[in-house]
Write a protein that holds these residues in place. Sequence first.
Motif, PDB file in Angstrom:
ATOM      1  N   PRO A   5      56.177  29.029  -5.633  1.00  0.00           N
ATOM      2  CA  PRO A   5      54.802  28.909  -5.141  1.00  0.00           C
ATOM      3  C   PRO A   5      54.743  28.855  -3.617  1.00  0.00           C
ATOM      4  CG  PRO A   5      55.251  27.281  -6.851  1.00  0.00           C
ATOM      5  CD  PRO A   5      56.546  27.934  -6.511  1.00  0.00           C
ATOM      6  N   PHE A   6      53.784  29.525  -3.072  1.00  0.00           N
ATOM      7  CA  PHE A   6      53.485  29.523  -1.638  1.00  0.00           C
ATOM      8  C   PHE A   6      54.557  30.195  -0.795  1.00  0.00           C
ATOM      9  CE2 PHE A   6      51.418  25.760  -3.487  1.00  0.00           C
ATOM     10  CZ  PHE A   6      50.108  26.174  -3.344  1.00  0.00           C
ATOM     11  N   ILE A   7      55.512  30.893  -1.398  1.00  0.00           N
ATOM     12  CA  ILE A   7      56.506  31.657  -0.655  1.00  0.00           C
ATOM     13  C   ILE A   7      56.168  33.130  -0.814  1.00  0.00           C
ATOM     14  CG2 ILE A   7      58.939  32.312  -0.465  1.00  0.00           C
ATOM     15  CD1 ILE A   7      58.419  29.471   0.414  1.00  0.00           C
ATOM     16  N   ARG A   8      55.976  33.796   0.321  1.00  0.00           N
ATOM     17  CA  ARG A   8      55.687  35.220   0.320  1.00  0.00           C
ATOM     18  C   ARG A   8      56.703  35.879   1.254  1.00  0.00           C
ATOM     19  NH1 ARG A   8      51.849  32.059   0.266  1.00  0.00           N
ATOM     20  NH2 ARG A   8      51.515  32.050   2.498  1.00  0.00           N
ATOM     21  N   ALA A   9      57.744  36.456   0.675  1.00  0.00           N
ATOM     22  CA  ALA A   9      58.834  37.029   1.452  1.00  0.00           C
ATOM     23  C   ALA A   9      58.609  38.518   1.693  1.00  0.00           C
ATOM     24  CB  ALA A   9      60.158  36.815   0.734  1.00  0.00           C
ATOM     25  N   VAL A  10      59.183  38.989   2.782  1.00  0.00           N
ATOM     26  CA  VAL A  10      59.151  40.405   3.111  1.00  0.00           C
ATOM     27  C   VAL A  10      60.578  40.838   3.440  1.00  0.00           C
ATOM     28  CG1 VAL A  10      58.581  39.934   5.540  1.00  0.00           C
ATOM     29  CG2 VAL A  10      58.101  42.173   4.563  1.00  0.00           C
ATOM     30  N   ASN A  11      60.929  42.037   3.002  1.00  0.00           N
ATOM     31  CA  ASN A  11      62.241  42.617   3.294  1.00  0.00           C
ATOM     32  C   ASN A  11      61.997  43.898   4.098  1.00  0.00           C
ATOM     33  OD1 ASN A  11      64.897  43.294   3.327  1.00  0.00           O
ATOM     34  ND2 ASN A  11      64.997  43.911   1.189  1.00  0.00           N
ATOM     35  N   PRO A  12      61.717  43.760   5.391  1.00  0.00           N
ATOM     36  CA  PRO A  12      61.298  44.908   6.195  1.00  0.00           C
ATOM     37  C   PRO A  12      62.475  45.732   6.718  1.00  0.00           C
ATOM     38  CG  PRO A  12      61.323  42.980   7.555  1.00  0.00           C
ATOM     39  CD  PRO A  12      61.702  42.525   6.170  1.00  0.00           C
ATOM     40  N   VAL A  13      62.163  46.967   7.097  1.00  0.00           N
ATOM     41  CA  VAL A  13      63.127  47.833   7.756  1.00  0.00           C
ATOM     42  C   VAL A  13      62.666  48.133   9.174  1.00  0.00           C
ATOM     43  CG1 VAL A  13      64.295  50.072   7.630  1.00  0.00           C
ATOM     44  CG2 VAL A  13      63.785  48.831   5.545  1.00  0.00           C
ATOM     45  N   THR A  14      61.355  48.004   9.422  1.00  0.00           N
ATOM     46  CA  THR A  14      60.803  48.255  10.755  1.00  0.00           C
ATOM     47  C   THR A  14      59.899  47.097  11.178  1.00  0.00           C
ATOM     48  OG1 THR A  14      58.806  49.354   9.953  1.00  0.00           O
ATOM     49  CG2 THR A  14      60.763  50.737  10.289  1.00  0.00           C
ATOM     50  N   SER A  15      59.611  47.050  12.477  1.00  0.00           N
ATOM     51  CA  SER A  15      58.700  46.031  13.005  1.00  0.00           C
ATOM     52  C   SER A  15      57.279  46.238  12.499  1.00  0.00           C
ATOM     53  CB  SER A  15      58.708  46.052  14.537  1.00  0.00           C
ATOM     54  OG  SER A  15      59.962  45.655  15.016  1.00  0.00           O
ATOM     55  N   VAL A  16      56.926  47.476  12.217  1.00  0.00           N
ATOM     56  CA  VAL A  16      55.588  47.766  11.685  1.00  0.00           C
ATOM     57  C   VAL A  16      55.422  47.119  10.316  1.00  0.00           C
ATOM     58  CG1 VAL A  16      54.032  49.598  10.921  1.00  0.00           C
ATOM     59  CG2 VAL A  16      55.372  49.893  13.001  1.00  0.00           C
ATOM     60  N   GLN A  17      56.446  47.200   9.486  1.00  0.00           N
ATOM     61  CA  GLN A  17      56.387  46.557   8.174  1.00  0.00           C
ATOM     62  C   GLN A  17      56.256  45.053   8.306  1.00  0.00           C
ATOM     63  OE1 GLN A  17      60.016  48.136   6.511  1.00  0.00           O
ATOM     64  NE2 GLN A  17      58.876  49.627   5.290  1.00  0.00           N
ATOM     65  N   VAL A  18      56.910  44.473   9.307  1.00  0.00           N
ATOM     66  CA  VAL A  18      56.794  43.030   9.552  1.00  0.00           C
ATOM     67  C   VAL A  18      55.357  42.680   9.904  1.00  0.00           C
ATOM     68  CG1 VAL A  18      57.489  41.134  11.046  1.00  0.00           C
ATOM     69  CG2 VAL A  18      59.188  42.777  10.279  1.00  0.00           C
ATOM     70  N   ARG A  19      54.780  43.423  10.843  1.00  0.00           N
ATOM     71  CA  ARG A  19      53.409  43.141  11.287  1.00  0.00           C
ATOM     72  C   ARG A  19      52.424  43.283  10.136  1.00  0.00           C
ATOM     73  NH1 ARG A  19      49.530  46.464  12.760  1.00  0.00           N
ATOM     74  NH2 ARG A  19      50.959  48.208  13.086  1.00  0.00           N
ATOM     75  N   LEU A  20      52.550  44.352   9.362  1.00  0.00           N
ATOM     76  CA  LEU A  20      51.622  44.571   8.253  1.00  0.00           C
ATOM     77  C   LEU A  20      51.776  43.519   7.162  1.00  0.00           C
ATOM     78  CD1 LEU A  20      51.782  48.457   7.976  1.00  0.00           C
ATOM     79  CD2 LEU A  20      49.929  47.061   8.909  1.00  0.00           C
ATOM     80  N   SER A  21      52.994  43.092   6.901  1.00  0.00           N
ATOM     81  CA  SER A  21      53.189  42.068   5.874  1.00  0.00           C
ATOM     82  C   SER A  21      52.627  40.720   6.307  1.00  0.00           C
ATOM     83  CB  SER A  21      54.671  41.932   5.526  1.00  0.00           C
ATOM     84  OG  SER A  21      55.392  41.424   6.622  1.00  0.00           O
ATOM     85  N   ARG A  22      52.673  40.435   7.600  1.00  0.00           N
ATOM     86  CA  ARG A  22      52.084  39.193   8.104  1.00  0.00           C
ATOM     87  C   ARG A  22      50.561  39.271   8.045  1.00  0.00           C
ATOM     88  NH1 ARG A  22      54.123  34.550   8.685  1.00  0.00           N
ATOM     89  NH2 ARG A  22      53.458  34.144  10.772  1.00  0.00           N
ATOM     90  N   GLU A  23      50.017  40.420   8.428  1.00  0.00           N
ATOM     91  CA  GLU A  23      48.558  40.571   8.484  1.00  0.00           C
ATOM     92  C   GLU A  23      47.929  40.677   7.105  1.00  0.00           C
ATOM     93  OE1 GLU A  23      47.847  43.978  10.908  1.00  0.00           O
ATOM     94  OE2 GLU A  23      48.351  42.929  12.767  1.00  0.00           O
ATOM     95  N   HIS A  24      48.519  41.451   6.224  1.00  0.00           N
ATOM     96  CA  HIS A  24      47.876  41.750   4.939  1.00  0.00           C
ATOM     97  C   HIS A  24      48.357  40.891   3.780  1.00  0.00           C
ATOM     98  CE1 HIS A  24      45.706  45.160   6.557  1.00  0.00           C
ATOM     99  NE2 HIS A  24      46.818  45.504   7.196  1.00  0.00           N
ATOM    100  N   ASN A  25      49.615  40.489   3.808  1.00  0.00           N
ATOM    101  CA  ASN A  25      50.166  39.728   2.692  1.00  0.00           C
ATOM    102  C   ASN A  25      50.481  38.291   3.054  1.00  0.00           C
ATOM    103  OD1 ASN A  25      50.054  42.090   1.202  1.00  0.00           O
ATOM    104  ND2 ASN A  25      52.097  42.696   1.842  1.00  0.00           N
ATOM    105  N   ASP A  26      50.232  37.932   4.308  1.00  0.00           N
ATOM    106  CA  ASP A  26      50.472  36.565   4.791  1.00  0.00           C
ATOM    107  C   ASP A  26      51.909  36.128   4.506  1.00  0.00           C
ATOM    108  OD1 ASP A  26      49.627  34.301   6.138  1.00  0.00           O
ATOM    109  OD2 ASP A  26      48.981  33.292   4.314  1.00  0.00           O
ATOM    110  N   ALA A  27      52.872  37.024   4.760  1.00  0.00           N
ATOM    111  CA  ALA A  27      54.282  36.712   4.532  1.00  0.00           C
ATOM    112  C   ALA A  27      54.713  35.539   5.407  1.00  0.00           C
ATOM    113  CB  ALA A  27      55.146  37.932   4.836  1.00  0.00           C
ATOM    114  N   ASN A  28      55.483  34.619   4.830  1.00  0.00           N
ATOM    115  CA  ASN A  28      55.957  33.466   5.597  1.00  0.00           C
ATOM    116  C   ASN A  28      57.476  33.326   5.566  1.00  0.00           C
ATOM    117  OD1 ASN A  28      56.206  32.605   2.966  1.00  0.00           O
ATOM    118  ND2 ASN A  28      54.701  30.971   3.127  1.00  0.00           N
ATOM    119  N   VAL A  29      58.164  34.294   4.956  1.00  0.00           N
ATOM    120  CA  VAL A  29      59.626  34.331   4.930  1.00  0.00           C
ATOM    121  C   VAL A  29      60.051  35.772   5.206  1.00  0.00           C
ATOM    122  CG1 VAL A  29      61.673  34.083   3.468  1.00  0.00           C
ATOM    123  CG2 VAL A  29      59.824  32.425   3.304  1.00  0.00           C
ATOM    124  N   ILE A  30      61.062  35.928   6.051  1.00  0.00           N
ATOM    125  CA  ILE A  30      61.577  37.263   6.348  1.00  0.00           C
ATOM    126  C   ILE A  30      63.028  37.338   5.885  1.00  0.00           C
ATOM    127  CG2 ILE A  30      62.210  36.642   8.708  1.00  0.00           C
ATOM    128  CD1 ILE A  30      61.447  39.506   9.524  1.00  0.00           C
TER     129      ILE A  30
END
Length: 70
Positions: A5-30
């Motif tokens: 619960p309350f963990i939204r991880a992202v496994n990005p390959v680019t900085s754009v994916q990081v930015r979009l995951s923070r903005e749209h999915n509220d990712a809090n773990v990278i």
Amino acid sequence: ANRFPFIRAVNPVTSVQVRLSREHNDANVICLGARISTFDEIANMIEEFLSQWNYKHVAPHATDLVYVVQ
């Protein structure tokens, strides 16, 4: 990580994916792979992730996620 619960991880390959995951999915773990990205790319992704740490805006999909959980 997303099974907790309350963990939204992202496994990005680019900085754009990081930015979009923070903005749209509220990712809090990278999660970063050393074999996929170079040191400079990883440093840029971490910088992008932390630069949006104080993101006050509610993620556009957050209300949808709450609805699905209920």
